[in-house]
Design a protein around this motif. Sequence first.
Motif, mmCIF file in Angstrom:
data_model
loop_
_atom_site.group_PDB
_atom_site.id
_atom_site.type_symbol
_atom_site.label_atom_id
_atom_site.label_comp_id
_atom_site.label_asym_id
_atom_site.label_seq_id
_atom_site.Cartn_x
_atom_site.Cartn_y
_atom_site.Cartn_z
ATOM 1 N N PHE A 109 -5.525 7.298 -2.445
ATOM 2 C CA PHE A 109 -4.559 6.206 -2.355
ATOM 3 C C PHE A 109 -4.818 5.193 -3.461
ATOM 4 O O PHE A 109 -5.800 4.460 -3.432
ATOM 5 C CB PHE A 109 -4.653 5.533 -0.993
ATOM 6 N N VAL A 131 3.513 5.637 -3.101
ATOM 7 C CA VAL A 131 3.905 5.453 -1.703
ATOM 8 C C VAL A 131 5.389 5.754 -1.631
ATOM 9 O O VAL A 131 6.231 4.878 -1.556
ATOM 10 C CB VAL A 131 3.618 4.016 -1.214
ATOM 11 N N HIS A 151 7.743 4.217 0.926
ATOM 12 C CA HIS A 151 7.630 2.772 1.107
ATOM 13 C C HIS A 151 8.969 2.065 0.963
ATOM 14 O O HIS A 151 9.415 1.343 1.857
ATOM 15 C CB HIS A 151 6.627 2.220 0.093
ATOM 16 N N ASN A 170 5.003 9.485 5.161
ATOM 17 C CA ASN A 170 3.995 9.728 4.137
ATOM 18 C C ASN A 170 3.982 11.237 3.912
ATOM 19 O O ASN A 170 3.572 11.997 4.787
ATOM 20 C CB ASN A 170 2.637 9.222 4.622
ATOM 21 N N CYS A 187 5.950 10.975 -6.830
ATOM 22 C CA CYS A 187 5.831 9.769 -6.012
ATOM 23 C C CYS A 187 5.233 8.628 -6.806
ATOM 24 O O CYS A 187 5.003 7.563 -6.261
ATOM 25 C CB CYS A 187 4.964 10.074 -4.791
#
Length: 347
Positions: free
Chosen positions: A37, A42, A45, A60, A209
Amino acid sequence: MSEQRKAVALISGGLDSMLAAKVLMEQGVHVEGINFFTGFCVEGHTHAIRKQDKDKPRRNNALWVAEQLGIKLHIVDVIEEYKDVLLNPKHGYGQHMNPCLDCKGFMVRKAHEWIAANGFDFIVTGEVIGQRPMSQRKDTMPVIQRESGAGDRLLRPLCAKNLPPTLPEREGWVDRERLYDFSGRSRKPQMALAAQFGFTDYAQPAGGCCFLTDKNYSDKLVDMWQHRPGRDYQLDDIMLLKVGRHLRPAPNYKVIIGREEGENKFLEGYRNQFVHLRIASHNGPLALIDGDISEADVETAARVAARFSQGRDAEAVEVEVNYTDGHRRTLQVAPLAMDGIPGEWYL
Protein backbone atom coordinates in the motif's frame (compact mmCIF):
# COMPACT_ATOMS: atom_id res chain seq x y z
CA MET A 1 6.10 -37.37 -1.27
CA SER A 2 7.78 -34.16 -2.46
CA GLU A 3 7.64 -31.05 -0.28
CA GLN A 4 4.99 -28.51 -1.27
CA ARG A 5 6.70 -25.31 -2.27
CA LYS A 6 5.41 -21.90 -1.21
CA ALA A 7 5.27 -18.74 -3.29
CA VAL A 8 4.12 -15.22 -2.59
CA ALA A 9 2.37 -13.47 -5.50
CA LEU A 10 2.34 -9.71 -5.95
CA ILE A 11 -1.39 -8.99 -6.21
CA SER A 12 -2.22 -5.62 -7.72
CA GLY A 13 -5.89 -6.37 -8.29
CA GLY A 14 -5.55 -6.67 -12.04
CA LEU A 15 -6.09 -9.64 -14.32
CA ASP A 16 -2.41 -10.48 -14.87
CA SER A 17 -1.51 -10.97 -11.22
CA MET A 18 -4.65 -13.06 -10.69
CA LEU A 19 -3.72 -15.32 -13.61
CA ALA A 20 -0.09 -15.65 -12.53
CA ALA A 21 -1.13 -16.81 -9.06
CA LYS A 22 -3.70 -19.21 -10.49
CA VAL A 23 -1.17 -20.79 -12.89
CA LEU A 24 1.05 -21.69 -9.93
CA MET A 25 -1.87 -22.92 -7.83
CA GLU A 26 -2.80 -25.27 -10.68
CA GLN A 27 0.65 -26.81 -10.29
CA GLY A 28 0.12 -27.52 -6.61
CA VAL A 29 2.20 -24.63 -5.28
CA HIS A 30 0.98 -23.03 -2.04
CA VAL A 31 0.37 -19.40 -2.99
CA GLU A 32 -0.33 -16.42 -0.78
CA GLY A 33 -0.74 -12.86 -2.01
CA ILE A 34 0.99 -9.66 -1.00
CA ASN A 35 -0.11 -6.12 -1.77
CA PHE A 36 2.01 -3.07 -0.97
CA PHE A 37 0.00 0.00 0.00
CA THR A 38 1.70 3.16 -1.28
CA GLY A 39 -1.39 5.35 -1.14
CA PHE A 40 -1.32 5.92 -4.90
CA CYS A 41 -3.14 2.74 -5.93
CA VAL A 42 -6.63 2.92 -4.49
CA GLU A 43 -8.68 2.22 -7.58
CA GLY A 44 -12.04 2.05 -5.80
CA HIS A 45 -11.44 5.21 -3.77
CA THR A 46 -12.91 7.83 -6.11
CA HIS A 47 -15.70 5.44 -7.13
CA ALA A 48 -16.76 5.29 -3.48
CA ILE A 49 -16.69 9.07 -3.14
CA ARG A 50 -18.41 10.34 -6.25
CA LYS A 51 -22.14 10.01 -6.64
CA GLN A 52 -21.72 9.85 -10.43
CA ASP A 53 -19.60 6.69 -10.03
CA LYS A 54 -22.19 4.88 -7.94
CA ASP A 55 -22.54 2.07 -10.50
CA LYS A 56 -18.82 1.28 -10.57
CA PRO A 57 -17.40 -1.41 -8.25
CA ARG A 58 -16.62 -0.07 -4.78
CA ARG A 59 -14.06 -2.65 -3.87
CA ASN A 60 -10.39 -3.11 -3.16
CA ASN A 61 -9.51 -5.19 -6.21
CA ALA A 62 -6.51 -6.83 -4.54
CA LEU A 63 -8.72 -8.16 -1.73
CA TRP A 64 -11.34 -9.16 -4.26
CA VAL A 65 -8.80 -11.11 -6.36
CA ALA A 66 -7.52 -12.93 -3.28
CA GLU A 67 -11.09 -13.88 -2.43
CA GLN A 68 -11.68 -15.23 -5.94
CA LEU A 69 -8.51 -17.29 -5.71
CA GLY A 70 -9.19 -18.44 -2.17
CA ILE A 71 -5.79 -17.32 -0.91
CA LYS A 72 -4.55 -15.27 2.01
CA LEU A 73 -3.59 -11.69 1.18
CA HIS A 74 -0.99 -9.75 3.16
CA ILE A 75 -1.42 -5.97 2.85
CA VAL A 76 1.78 -4.13 3.78
CA ASP A 77 1.87 -0.37 4.39
CA VAL A 78 4.96 1.07 2.66
CA ILE A 79 3.90 4.72 2.44
CA GLU A 80 6.97 6.07 4.25
CA GLU A 81 9.48 3.79 2.52
CA TYR A 82 7.95 4.52 -0.87
CA LYS A 83 8.63 8.25 -0.58
CA ASP A 84 12.27 7.81 -1.61
CA VAL A 85 11.22 5.74 -4.63
CA LEU A 86 8.86 8.48 -5.78
CA LEU A 87 11.06 11.45 -4.97
CA ASN A 88 14.41 10.03 -6.14
CA PRO A 89 13.86 7.34 -8.79
CA LYS A 90 17.18 5.96 -10.02
CA HIS A 91 15.68 5.11 -13.39
CA GLY A 92 13.55 8.24 -13.73
CA TYR A 93 9.86 8.72 -14.42
CA GLY A 94 7.58 7.47 -17.15
CA GLN A 95 5.33 9.75 -19.16
CA HIS A 96 4.09 11.45 -15.99
CA MET A 97 5.18 11.02 -12.35
CA ASN A 98 5.27 7.21 -12.47
CA PRO A 99 8.65 5.74 -11.44
CA CYS A 100 7.59 2.35 -12.84
CA LEU A 101 10.95 0.56 -13.01
CA ASP A 102 12.03 1.72 -9.54
CA CYS A 103 8.55 0.95 -8.21
CA LYS A 104 8.57 -2.64 -9.46
CA GLY A 105 12.09 -3.18 -8.16
CA PHE A 106 11.07 -1.80 -4.77
CA MET A 107 8.05 -4.07 -4.50
CA VAL A 108 9.97 -7.16 -5.55
CA ARG A 109 12.68 -6.28 -3.02
CA LYS A 110 10.07 -5.98 -0.27
CA ALA A 111 8.57 -9.30 -1.35
CA HIS A 112 12.03 -10.88 -1.26
CA GLU A 113 12.50 -9.64 2.30
CA TRP A 114 9.06 -11.04 3.11
CA ILE A 115 9.74 -14.56 1.80
CA ALA A 116 13.03 -14.68 3.71
CA ALA A 117 11.24 -13.75 6.92
CA ASN A 118 8.29 -16.10 6.39
CA GLY A 119 9.87 -19.26 5.00
CA PHE A 120 8.56 -19.00 1.44
CA ASP A 121 10.53 -20.20 -1.57
CA PHE A 122 9.98 -17.74 -4.39
CA ILE A 123 8.09 -14.72 -5.76
CA VAL A 124 5.46 -14.59 -8.51
CA THR A 125 4.44 -11.57 -10.56
CA GLY A 126 2.05 -11.08 -13.46
CA GLU A 127 4.56 -9.25 -15.65
CA VAL A 128 4.48 -9.78 -19.41
CA ILE A 129 7.31 -8.79 -21.75
CA GLY A 130 6.41 -5.78 -23.85
CA GLN A 131 3.26 -4.91 -21.94
CA ARG A 132 4.53 -1.81 -20.17
CA PRO A 133 6.97 0.56 -21.91
CA MET A 134 9.14 1.21 -18.87
CA SER A 135 9.20 -1.73 -16.47
CA GLN A 136 8.15 -4.67 -18.63
CA ARG A 137 10.75 -4.82 -21.37
CA LYS A 138 13.09 -7.70 -21.96
CA ASP A 139 16.08 -5.49 -21.12
CA THR A 140 14.56 -4.10 -17.90
CA MET A 141 13.29 -7.36 -16.41
CA PRO A 142 16.84 -8.46 -15.44
CA VAL A 143 17.31 -5.03 -13.81
CA ILE A 144 14.40 -5.75 -11.48
CA GLN A 145 15.80 -9.18 -10.61
CA ARG A 146 19.25 -7.78 -9.93
CA GLU A 147 18.42 -4.57 -8.04
CA SER A 148 15.70 -6.17 -5.91
CA GLY A 149 18.04 -8.94 -4.76
CA ALA A 150 15.45 -11.56 -5.72
CA GLY A 151 17.53 -12.93 -8.58
CA ASP A 152 16.13 -16.10 -10.06
CA ARG A 153 13.69 -16.58 -7.20
CA LEU A 154 11.45 -14.23 -9.19
CA LEU A 155 9.13 -16.14 -11.54
CA ARG A 156 6.90 -14.53 -14.17
CA PRO A 157 4.57 -17.39 -15.16
CA LEU A 158 2.80 -15.56 -17.99
CA CYS A 159 5.97 -14.94 -20.00
CA ALA A 160 8.42 -17.44 -18.44
CA LYS A 161 9.06 -19.26 -21.71
CA ASN A 162 10.47 -16.04 -23.17
CA LEU A 163 13.00 -15.76 -20.33
CA PRO A 164 15.84 -17.94 -18.97
CA PRO A 165 14.69 -20.69 -16.56
CA THR A 166 14.47 -19.54 -12.95
CA LEU A 167 15.33 -21.47 -9.79
CA PRO A 168 11.77 -22.82 -9.31
CA GLU A 169 11.87 -24.17 -12.87
CA ARG A 170 15.35 -25.66 -12.68
CA GLU A 171 14.65 -27.30 -9.35
CA GLY A 172 11.39 -28.80 -10.59
CA TRP A 173 9.22 -26.90 -8.13
CA VAL A 174 7.14 -25.85 -11.16
CA ASP A 175 6.82 -27.36 -14.62
CA ARG A 176 8.15 -24.88 -17.19
CA GLU A 177 6.10 -26.55 -19.93
CA ARG A 178 2.92 -25.51 -18.11
CA LEU A 179 3.97 -21.85 -18.04
CA TYR A 180 3.31 -19.35 -20.83
CA ASP A 181 5.02 -17.23 -23.49
CA PHE A 182 2.79 -14.16 -23.58
CA SER A 183 4.30 -10.95 -24.96
CA GLY A 184 3.23 -7.56 -26.22
CA ARG A 185 0.42 -5.22 -25.32
CA SER A 186 -2.51 -7.34 -26.50
CA ARG A 187 -4.56 -8.76 -23.62
CA LYS A 188 -6.36 -11.35 -25.72
CA PRO A 189 -4.17 -14.25 -24.48
CA GLN A 190 -4.82 -13.27 -20.86
CA MET A 191 -8.54 -12.96 -21.48
CA ALA A 192 -8.59 -16.38 -23.13
CA LEU A 193 -6.72 -17.87 -20.16
CA ALA A 194 -9.15 -16.17 -17.77
CA ALA A 195 -12.03 -17.83 -19.61
CA GLN A 196 -10.23 -21.18 -19.36
CA PHE A 197 -9.97 -20.77 -15.59
CA GLY A 198 -13.61 -19.66 -15.38
CA PHE A 199 -12.88 -16.04 -14.46
CA THR A 200 -15.62 -13.85 -15.89
CA ASP A 201 -15.37 -10.78 -13.64
CA TYR A 202 -12.08 -8.94 -13.27
CA ALA A 203 -10.62 -5.45 -13.40
CA GLN A 204 -10.32 -3.94 -16.86
CA PRO A 205 -7.43 -5.83 -18.47
CA ALA A 206 -5.72 -2.75 -19.85
CA GLY A 207 -6.42 -0.66 -16.78
CA GLY A 208 -4.15 0.36 -13.98
CA CYS A 209 -4.75 1.53 -10.45
CA CYS A 210 -1.80 3.91 -10.18
CA PHE A 211 -2.74 7.57 -10.03
CA LEU A 212 0.86 8.50 -10.87
CA THR A 213 0.24 7.51 -14.49
CA ASP A 214 -2.59 10.05 -14.72
CA LYS A 215 -1.60 13.45 -16.15
CA ASN A 216 -4.10 15.49 -14.13
CA TYR A 217 -3.10 13.85 -10.87
CA SER A 218 0.61 14.18 -11.69
CA ASP A 219 0.23 17.87 -12.49
CA LYS A 220 -1.39 18.45 -9.09
CA LEU A 221 1.34 16.46 -7.36
CA VAL A 222 4.10 18.47 -9.05
CA ASP A 223 2.34 21.70 -8.12
CA MET A 224 2.14 20.60 -4.49
CA TRP A 225 5.86 19.82 -4.42
CA GLN A 226 6.75 23.13 -6.05
CA HIS A 227 5.02 24.99 -3.25
CA ARG A 228 6.09 22.80 -0.35
CA PRO A 229 9.61 22.78 1.13
CA GLY A 230 11.28 19.38 0.97
CA ARG A 231 8.57 17.92 -1.30
CA ASP A 232 7.24 15.94 1.67
CA TYR A 233 3.73 14.50 1.67
CA GLN A 234 1.37 12.54 3.90
CA LEU A 235 -1.48 10.16 3.12
CA ASP A 236 -4.04 12.96 3.45
CA ASP A 237 -2.19 14.92 0.75
CA ILE A 238 -2.34 11.94 -1.59
CA MET A 239 -6.07 11.53 -1.02
CA LEU A 240 -6.92 15.21 -1.42
CA LEU A 241 -5.17 15.36 -4.79
CA LYS A 242 -7.72 12.83 -6.08
CA VAL A 243 -10.75 14.93 -5.20
CA GLY A 244 -12.20 18.25 -6.33
CA ARG A 245 -11.06 21.15 -8.49
CA HIS A 246 -7.66 22.44 -7.44
CA LEU A 247 -7.03 26.09 -8.30
CA ARG A 248 -4.02 28.20 -7.34
CA PRO A 249 -4.83 31.95 -7.45
CA ALA A 250 -1.42 32.78 -5.93
CA PRO A 251 1.82 30.94 -5.10
CA ASN A 252 1.09 30.93 -1.36
CA TYR A 253 -2.23 29.05 -1.45
CA LYS A 254 -4.67 26.98 -3.46
CA VAL A 255 -8.42 26.35 -3.25
CA ILE A 256 -9.89 22.84 -3.36
CA ILE A 257 -13.53 22.92 -4.49
CA GLY A 258 -15.92 19.97 -4.38
CA ARG A 259 -17.41 19.10 -7.77
CA GLU A 260 -20.47 17.22 -6.56
CA GLU A 261 -22.24 15.96 -3.45
CA GLY A 262 -19.95 12.99 -2.81
CA GLU A 263 -16.81 15.11 -3.02
CA ASN A 264 -18.30 17.77 -0.74
CA LYS A 265 -18.98 15.08 1.86
CA PHE A 266 -15.43 13.78 1.55
CA LEU A 267 -13.96 17.27 1.95
CA GLU A 268 -16.06 17.70 5.09
CA GLY A 269 -13.66 15.31 6.77
CA TYR A 270 -10.88 17.90 6.39
CA ARG A 271 -12.80 20.98 7.48
CA ASN A 272 -10.98 21.17 10.83
CA GLN A 273 -7.55 21.09 9.17
CA PHE A 274 -8.10 23.95 6.72
CA VAL A 275 -9.87 27.26 6.53
CA HIS A 276 -13.02 26.25 4.71
CA LEU A 277 -15.79 28.06 2.88
CA ARG A 278 -19.51 27.34 2.65
CA ILE A 279 -21.91 29.07 0.30
CA ALA A 280 -24.67 30.38 2.60
CA SER A 281 -27.05 32.13 0.21
CA HIS A 282 -27.20 29.54 -2.59
CA ASN A 283 -26.54 25.89 -3.21
CA GLY A 284 -22.84 25.46 -3.72
CA PRO A 285 -19.67 23.52 -3.03
CA LEU A 286 -17.55 23.17 0.05
CA ALA A 287 -14.11 24.70 -0.50
CA LEU A 288 -10.85 24.25 1.42
CA ILE A 289 -8.03 26.80 1.42
CA ASP A 290 -4.60 25.19 1.60
CA GLY A 291 -1.69 27.52 2.39
CA ASP A 292 -0.65 30.60 4.34
CA ILE A 293 -3.28 33.20 3.56
CA SER A 294 -4.15 36.84 4.12
CA GLU A 295 -7.67 38.21 4.44
CA ALA A 296 -7.40 39.38 0.84
CA ASP A 297 -6.63 35.79 -0.18
CA VAL A 298 -9.70 34.59 1.73
CA GLU A 299 -11.90 37.04 -0.18
CA THR A 300 -10.46 35.92 -3.52
CA ALA A 301 -11.01 32.27 -2.56
CA ALA A 302 -14.61 33.11 -1.58
CA ARG A 303 -15.21 34.73 -4.97
CA VAL A 304 -13.80 31.64 -6.69
CA ALA A 305 -16.02 29.30 -4.64
CA ALA A 306 -19.05 31.51 -5.37
CA ARG A 307 -18.36 31.16 -9.09
CA PHE A 308 -19.00 27.42 -8.80
CA SER A 309 -22.25 27.85 -6.86
CA GLN A 310 -25.77 28.38 -8.15
CA GLY A 311 -25.25 32.06 -7.36
CA ARG A 312 -22.62 32.44 -10.08
CA ASP A 313 -24.79 35.01 -11.92
CA ALA A 314 -25.87 36.91 -8.80
CA GLU A 315 -24.52 40.35 -7.95
CA ALA A 316 -23.47 39.10 -4.51
CA VAL A 317 -23.16 35.72 -2.80
CA GLU A 318 -22.96 35.16 0.93
CA VAL A 319 -19.99 32.97 1.86
CA GLU A 320 -19.33 31.63 5.35
CA VAL A 321 -15.64 31.52 6.27
CA ASN A 322 -14.69 28.97 8.93
CA TYR A 323 -11.24 29.21 10.54
CA THR A 324 -9.33 26.35 12.15
CA ASP A 325 -9.58 27.99 15.58
CA GLY A 326 -13.39 27.83 15.43
CA HIS A 327 -13.84 31.47 14.51
CA ARG A 328 -16.45 32.15 11.82
CA ARG A 329 -17.46 35.15 9.73
CA THR A 330 -19.58 35.90 6.68
CA LEU A 331 -18.56 37.69 3.49
CA GLN A 332 -20.69 39.22 0.76
CA VAL A 333 -18.72 38.74 -2.46
CA ALA A 334 -19.21 39.13 -6.18
CA PRO A 335 -18.58 35.79 -7.91
CA LEU A 336 -15.62 35.78 -10.27
CA ALA A 337 -16.65 35.54 -13.89
CA MET A 338 -15.18 32.66 -15.87
CA ASP A 339 -12.83 35.03 -17.67
CA GLY A 340 -11.71 36.16 -14.24
CA ILE A 341 -10.37 32.67 -13.52
CA PRO A 342 -7.25 32.22 -15.67
CA GLY A 343 -6.65 28.79 -17.13
CA GLU A 344 -3.29 28.55 -15.36
CA TRP A 345 -5.11 28.54 -12.00
CA TYR A 346 -6.45 25.06 -12.76
CA LEU A 347 -4.08 22.30 -11.69
